[in-house]
Design a protein around this motif. Structure first.
Motif, PDB file in Angstrom:
ATOM      1  N   PRO A 167      87.114-108.895  -2.279  1.00 13.90           N
ATOM      2  CA  PRO A 167      86.096-107.840  -2.432  1.00 13.90           C
ATOM      3  C   PRO A 167      86.362-106.638  -1.530  1.00 13.90           C
ATOM      4  O   PRO A 167      86.250-105.487  -1.967  1.00 13.90           O
ATOM      5  N   SER A 168      86.730-106.900  -0.275  1.00 11.70           N
ATOM      6  CA  SER A 168      87.022-105.805   0.647  1.00 11.70           C
ATOM      7  C   SER A 168      88.235-105.013   0.166  1.00 11.70           C
ATOM      8  O   SER A 168      88.260-103.770   0.239  1.00 11.70           O
ATOM      9  N   PHE A 169      89.250-105.710  -0.326  1.00 15.38           N
ATOM     10  CA  PHE A 169      90.465-105.035  -0.787  1.00 15.38           C
ATOM     11  C   PHE A 169      90.182-104.167  -2.015  1.00 15.38           C
ATOM     12  O   PHE A 169      90.665-103.032  -2.109  1.00 15.38           O
ATOM     13  N   LEU A 170      89.382-104.685  -2.957  1.00  8.95           N
ATOM     14  CA  LEU A 170      89.025-103.891  -4.135  1.00  8.95           C
ATOM     15  C   LEU A 170      88.205-102.670  -3.731  1.00  8.95           C
ATOM     16  O   LEU A 170      88.386-101.576  -4.281  1.00  8.95           O
ATOM     17  N   GLY A 171      87.285-102.860  -2.774  1.00  8.09           N
ATOM     18  CA  GLY A 171      86.511-101.716  -2.299  1.00  8.09           C
ATOM     19  C   GLY A 171      87.398-100.653  -1.690  1.00  8.09           C
ATOM     20  O   GLY A 171      87.152 -99.455  -1.846  1.00  8.09           O
ATOM     21  N   MET A 172      88.452-101.081  -0.997  1.00  8.75           N
ATOM     22  CA  MET A 172      89.414-100.141  -0.420  1.00  8.75           C
ATOM     23  C   MET A 172      90.108 -99.346  -1.519  1.00  8.75           C
ATOM     24  O   MET A 172      90.269 -98.124  -1.422  1.00  8.75           O
ATOM     25  N   ILE A 173      90.509-100.020  -2.590  1.00  6.89           N
ATOM     26  CA  ILE A 173      91.157 -99.323  -3.708  1.00  6.89           C
ATOM     27  C   ILE A 173      90.198 -98.295  -4.308  1.00  6.89           C
ATOM     28  O   ILE A 173      90.586 -97.153  -4.608  1.00  6.89           O
ATOM     29  N   GLY A 174      88.923 -98.689  -4.490  1.00  3.88           N
ATOM     30  CA  GLY A 174      87.943 -97.755  -5.042  1.00  3.88           C
ATOM     31  C   GLY A 174      87.756 -96.534  -4.170  1.00  3.88           C
ATOM     32  O   GLY A 174      87.686 -95.399  -4.669  1.00  3.88           O
ATOM     33  N   MET A 175      87.698 -96.733  -2.865  1.00  4.65           N
ATOM     34  CA  MET A 175      87.515 -95.609  -1.940  1.00  4.65           C
ATOM     35  C   MET A 175      88.730 -94.680  -1.947  1.00  4.65           C
ATOM     36  O   MET A 175      88.585 -93.451  -2.030  1.00  4.65           O
ATOM     37  N   ILE A 176      89.942 -95.256  -1.892  1.00  6.62           N
ATOM     38  CA  ILE A 176      91.155 -94.436  -1.881  1.00  6.62           C
ATOM     39  C   ILE A 176      91.296 -93.690  -3.202  1.00  6.62           C
ATOM     40  O   ILE A 176      91.690 -92.513  -3.226  1.00  6.62           O
ATOM     41  N   SER A 177      90.972 -94.343  -4.321  1.00  7.81           N
ATOM     42  CA  SER A 177      91.102 -93.682  -5.626  1.00  7.81           C
ATOM     43  C   SER A 177      90.195 -92.466  -5.716  1.00  7.81           C
ATOM     44  O   SER A 177      90.617 -91.394  -6.180  1.00  7.81           O
ATOM     45  N   ALA A 178      88.940 -92.610  -5.267  1.00  8.09           N
ATOM     46  CA  ALA A 178      88.022 -91.459  -5.292  1.00  8.09           C
ATOM     47  C   ALA A 178      88.521 -90.343  -4.386  1.00  8.09           C
ATOM     48  O   ALA A 178      88.441 -89.155  -4.738  1.00  8.09           O
ATOM     49  N   SER A 179      89.058 -90.702  -3.233  1.00 15.36           N
ATOM     50  CA  SER A 179      89.561 -89.692  -2.294  1.00 15.36           C
ATOM     51  C   SER A 179      90.766 -88.959  -2.857  1.00 15.36           C
ATOM     52  O   SER A 179      90.871 -87.728  -2.753  1.00 15.36           O
ATOM     53  N   ILE A 180      91.694 -89.712  -3.474  1.00 20.57           N
ATOM     54  CA  ILE A 180      92.883 -89.085  -4.061  1.00 20.57           C
ATOM     55  C   ILE A 180      92.486 -88.166  -5.211  1.00 20.57           C
ATOM     56  O   ILE A 180      93.033 -87.067  -5.374  1.00 20.57           O
ATOM     57  N   GLY A 181      91.515 -88.607  -6.013  1.00 27.61           N
ATOM     58  CA  GLY A 181      91.043 -87.752  -7.101  1.00 27.61           C
ATOM     59  C   GLY A 181      90.478 -86.446  -6.586  1.00 27.61           C
ATOM     60  O   GLY A 181      90.761 -85.370  -7.130  1.00 27.61           O
ATOM     61  N   ILE A 234      91.082 -84.948  -3.592  1.00 32.34           N
ATOM     62  CA  ILE A 234      92.130 -84.120  -2.976  1.00 32.34           C
ATOM     63  C   ILE A 234      92.912 -83.368  -4.032  1.00 32.34           C
ATOM     64  O   ILE A 234      93.240 -82.184  -3.867  1.00 32.34           O
ATOM     65  N   ASN A 235      93.206 -84.039  -5.145  1.00 28.57           N
ATOM     66  CA  ASN A 235      93.992 -83.390  -6.195  1.00 28.57           C
ATOM     67  C   ASN A 235      93.242 -82.276  -6.901  1.00 28.57           C
ATOM     68  O   ASN A 235      93.860 -81.468  -7.599  1.00 28.57           O
ATOM     69  N   LEU A 236      91.926 -82.220  -6.744  1.00 27.78           N
ATOM     70  CA  LEU A 236      91.154 -81.137  -7.355  1.00 27.78           C
ATOM     71  C   LEU A 236      91.018 -79.925  -6.443  1.00 27.78           C
ATOM     72  O   LEU A 236      90.491 -78.896  -6.876  1.00 27.78           O
ATOM     73  N   PHE A 237      91.488 -80.018  -5.194  1.00 30.62           N
ATOM     74  CA  PHE A 237      91.446 -78.846  -4.333  1.00 30.62           C
ATOM     75  C   PHE A 237      92.304 -77.736  -4.956  1.00 30.62           C
ATOM     76  O   PHE A 237      93.398 -78.003  -5.461  1.00 30.62           O
ATOM     77  N   PRO A 238      91.826 -76.478  -4.911  1.00 28.64           N
ATOM     78  CA  PRO A 238      92.526 -75.378  -5.590  1.00 28.64           C
ATOM     79  C   PRO A 238      93.762 -74.903  -4.830  1.00 28.64           C
ATOM     80  O   PRO A 238      93.873 -73.738  -4.440  1.00 28.64           O
ATOM     81  N   ILE A 239      94.685 -75.829  -4.603  1.00 31.35           N
ATOM     82  CA  ILE A 239      95.932 -75.516  -3.904  1.00 31.35           C
ATOM     83  C   ILE A 239      97.069 -75.578  -4.910  1.00 31.35           C
ATOM     84  O   ILE A 239      97.234 -76.606  -5.582  1.00 31.35           O
TER      85      ILE A 239
END
Length: 441
Positions: free
Chosen positions: A368-382, A384-389
């Motif tokens: 459960p902790s590992f899956l939660g980590m994947i969910g958190m990183i996925s949202a963060s990566i999404g 970051i990629n939307l920043f207008p850079i």
């Protein structure tokens, strides 16, 4: 993931590197698959789908002519569409486009209508957000969610901090103040040494007396934080800060804020009492008014009680997943805004080393902790990629917005210059966060 924690003799390769590669591999694959599948739906041909950069380790070509490859450097990936001159879809390969047949030109990315190009680029971050929502929703369906009612689901033992509450008790009031939900209960009974509770138990209303429901006990320790470096572990009870007794977690927080560093913490662990010294770290902390820099030692509380859990329906689970995903996005945006506004420093920005460490710890804590980590990183990566850079998906979308307003794209020269600046900024950011990771070790 639990199996990894049971093989410590194999060392950091299994406990840190492999969990990190699994986290990054899943998040990158979902991101790039979003670009790929939406591009395919829009009639755009993908020439290469790559997980990783650099030397190709193995590859295969599917029936549509897309080359699927895994490369040696697993810190990202890309989809190169027909007609692109580089993997980032930053600019068209004009000579190649001119030499294409009409049929191939119709499948080329640069020749696609603006809305199709924008949808294909936006799909990567969107798929990251969808992955987070699905993970958090799945966890809610399988593990349940906390009931908001102030009903005790579990009680826990903390040395020196007994509680008179039992599973099934419904707390009606604390010190004469109504407890409307479980968070109310914890907040009302978080300070002071004793509390009077009005409780409904087995159909009867009774009065009980208990200590704080958030004792000065350690529930979790932040990796690389001051407490972690000082050797503090989950289950420790912090009895005093610089000689000042702490009867609750609120006392501990207040003492850390007000005491003059360095701090000397008196720790009780399995009947032993000893002192440790540490320096609090100024950390960006969300508040009702934004982000505030607070001195923290990097521990979370260990409540004496937990709420009842219930299994939500599918729609409620999806709503829960969306709420959790938004909380990750909102917290990140507020932190970035605080850095820009000078209200927070950037020392807490982490890079690959910190993500690897967190991935290993999450894997050791269980699935459960590992899956939660994947969910958190996925949202963060999404996000970051939307920043207008330029060079990120958000930069491409900015170019497309300009194209929609102007009626024509930016000139090749301007687009190439902006993309070069964007790539330089991304590289500098990677260097900076890696420096932060090394400085925090």
């Amino acid at each position: 993931m639990d199996a990894i924690a049971q093989i410590p003799l194999l060392g950091p390769l299994l406990t840190t590197v492999i969990p990190f590669l699994i986290v990054l591999g899943i998040v990158v694959f979902v991101h790039e698959y979003g670009h790929y599948i939406v591009g395919r739906w829009c009639g755009i041909h993908a020439e290469v789908f790559s997980i990783g950069f650099g030397k190709e380790l193995f590859a295969w070509v599917d029936r549509r002519g897309t080359r699927w490859r895994v490369a040696a450097l697993p810190l990202g990936g890309y989809v190169r569409f027909l007609g692109d001159s580089d993997p980032a879809s930053a600019r068209p390969d004009n000579p190649a486009l001119a030499a294409m047949s009409d049929e191939d030109r119709r499948r080329a990315f640069p020749a696609a209508p603006l809305w199709k190009r924008a949808a294909t680029v936006a799909a990567g971050p969107v798929f990251n957000f969808l992955l987070s929502i699905v993970i958090f929703a799945g966890m809610a369906l399988t593990l349940g969610v906390g009931d908001e009612r102030p009903v005790i689901g579990q009680t826990f033992e903390v040395p020196g901090h007994p509680t008179a509450l039992r599973p099934g008790d419904e707390v009606l009031a604390v010190d004469g103040r109504p407890a409307t939900d479980f968070s109310d209960l914890l907040e009302l009974a978080s300070e002071g040494e004793r509390h009077r509770l009005l409780v409904r138990r087995d159909g009867a209303t009774i009065e009980l007396e208990t200590g704080p429901l958030l004792p000065p006990a350690v529930g979790g320790v932040a990796s690389g934080g001051p407490a972690d470096k000082a050797g503090i572990a989950p289950g420790d009870v912090i009895r005093a800060v610089n000689g000042v007794p702490a009867s609750s977690f609120a006392d501990l927080q207040k003492a850390v804020r007000e005491a003059t560093p360095p701090l000397t913490l008196t720790i009780e662990r399995e009947g032993r009492v000893f002192d440790v010294a540490l320096e609090p770290q100024l950390t960006p902390t969300p508040t009702a008014d934004g982000i505030e820099m607070r001195p923290l030692i990097g521990v979370t509380a260990a409540p004496l009680v937990a709420p009842m859990t219930r299994t939500p329906g599918p729609l409620e689970a999806l709503a829960f997943g969306a709420t959790r995903t938004w909380s990750v996005i909102d917290g990140s945006l507020r932190y970035v805004a605080a850095i820009i506004g000078g209200e927070a420093d950037s020392s807490s920005l982490g890079g690959p080393i910190r993500i690897a460490s967190m991935s290993g710890e999450a894997a050791e804590a269980g699935l459960p902790s590992f899956l939660g980590m994947i969910g958190m990183i996925s949202a963060s990566i999404g996000l970051i990629n939307l920043f207008p850079i330029p060079a990120l998906d958000g930069g491409h979308l900015l170019f497309y917005a300009i194209e929609a307003v102007r009626g024509r794209p930016l000139s090749d020269r301007l687009a190439e210059a902006a993309t070069g600046i964007g790539i330089a900024l991304v590289i500098l950011l990677m260097i900076f966060v890696t420096y932060n990771d090394l400085a925090g070790m």
